[in-house]
Design an enzyme around this catalytic site. Structure first.
Site, PDB file in Angstrom:
ATOM      1  N   HIS A  15      84.654  75.311  16.361  1.00 39.37           N
ATOM      2  CA  HIS A  15      85.619  74.286  16.747  1.00 39.37           C
ATOM      3  C   HIS A  15      86.530  73.933  15.585  1.00 39.37           C
ATOM      4  CE1 HIS A  15      83.280  70.363  15.501  1.00 39.37           C
ATOM      5  NE2 HIS A  15      83.335  71.233  14.527  1.00 39.37           N
ATOM      6  N   CYS A  34      86.518  69.818   8.639  1.00 41.07           N
ATOM      7  CA  CYS A  34      86.399  70.097  10.072  1.00 41.07           C
ATOM      8  C   CYS A  34      87.757  70.333  10.715  1.00 41.07           C
ATOM      9  CB  CYS A  34      85.651  68.971  10.782  1.00 41.07           C
ATOM     10  SG  CYS A  34      83.869  69.194  10.678  1.00 41.07           S
ATOM     11  N   HIS A  40      85.609  76.702  12.410  1.00 36.47           N
ATOM     12  CA  HIS A  40      84.326  76.897  11.731  1.00 36.47           C
ATOM     13  C   HIS A  40      83.242  76.698  12.780  1.00 36.47           C
ATOM     14  CE1 HIS A  40      84.910  72.565  11.737  1.00 36.47           C
ATOM     15  NE2 HIS A  40      83.591  72.475  11.791  1.00 36.47           N
ATOM     16  N   HIS A  42      79.144  75.789  14.241  1.00 33.14           N
ATOM     17  CA  HIS A  42      77.927  74.978  14.106  1.00 33.14           C
ATOM     18  C   HIS A  42      76.832  75.595  14.970  1.00 33.14           C
ATOM     19  CE1 HIS A  42      79.669  71.540  11.992  1.00 33.14           C
ATOM     20  NE2 HIS A  42      80.722  71.643  12.785  1.00 33.14           N
ATOM     21  N   ASP A  80      78.073  78.780  24.591  1.00 32.08           N
ATOM     22  CA  ASP A  80      77.433  79.594  23.546  1.00 32.08           C
ATOM     23  C   ASP A  80      78.339  80.738  23.096  1.00 32.08           C
ATOM     24  OD1 ASP A  80      75.346  80.251  21.780  1.00 32.08           O
ATOM     25  OD2 ASP A  80      74.564  81.752  23.176  1.00 32.08           O
ATOM     26  N   HIS A  81      78.511  80.848  21.764  1.00 31.14           N
ATOM     27  CA  HIS A  81      79.363  81.866  21.144  1.00 31.14           C
ATOM     28  C   HIS A  81      80.817  81.751  21.597  1.00 31.14           C
ATOM     29  CE1 HIS A  81      75.514  83.434  19.887  1.00 31.14           C
ATOM     30  NE2 HIS A  81      76.140  84.209  19.040  1.00 31.14           N
ATOM     31  N   GLU A 125      74.708  68.271  15.597  1.00 33.35           N
ATOM     32  CA  GLU A 125      75.743  69.187  15.107  1.00 33.35           C
ATOM     33  C   GLU A 125      75.256  69.876  13.832  1.00 33.35           C
ATOM     34  OE1 GLU A 125      80.298  68.726  15.595  1.00 33.35           O
ATOM     35  OE2 GLU A 125      79.793  67.884  13.645  1.00 33.35           O
TER      36      GLU A 125
END
Ligand code: NI
Length: 136
Positions: A15, A34, A40, A42, A80-81, A125
């Site tokens: 995100h 961020c 980047h 998480h 996811d991913h 997170e």
């Protein structure tokens, strides 16, 4: 007598925190690393807790297999991913902070369950930073 049943899940996602209507400088000032324009990632850890009465026939508040399948369909398959900003429609116009992700997850899962069941979302997170949302 109300009992809480919880299921843990996991997803990796990328995100970037930023507002389109702010300058790059202001985004960096408010969101720091961020706001990296190149995104980047998480490793998000999710706990979905469901509270309700124990069914006298089954002894369950909810069949955890049903909860597991709902989390897979509504969260893991969607997030996811993925790059949350780019690939997940809910975040096209919504900053993908942990707070907002928790609310989006709640709003996806709650309608899939019997209305008498209360839901609480806990989203990590990082191992030390987490948020909770239960619909208030
Ligand atoms: Ni981040």
């Amino acid at each position: 007598m109300r009992v809480t049943v919880s299921r843990k899940a996991h997803f990796n996602a990328a995100h970037r925190l930023y507002r389109k209507d702010w300058s790059d400088a202001k985004n960096i000032e408010v969101f720091g690393k961020c706001s990296n324009p190149n995104y980047h990632g998480h490793n998000y850890e999710l706990i979905v807790s469901v509270t309700g009465k124990i069914d006298t026939e089954t002894g369950y508040v909810i069949d955890i297999k049903i909860l597991k399948d709902i989390i897979k369909t509504e969260v893991e398959d969607s997030f996811d991913h993925k790059n949350l900003n780019v690939e997940v429609p809910e975040f096209k116009e919504l900053n993908p902070t942990a707070e907002n992700i928790a609310v989006v997850i709640y709003n996806k899962i709650k309608p899939k369950l019997e209305s008498a069941l209360d839901v609480e979302i806990t989203l990590f997170e990082t191992p030390r930073n987490f948020v909770t949302y239960s619909g208030q």
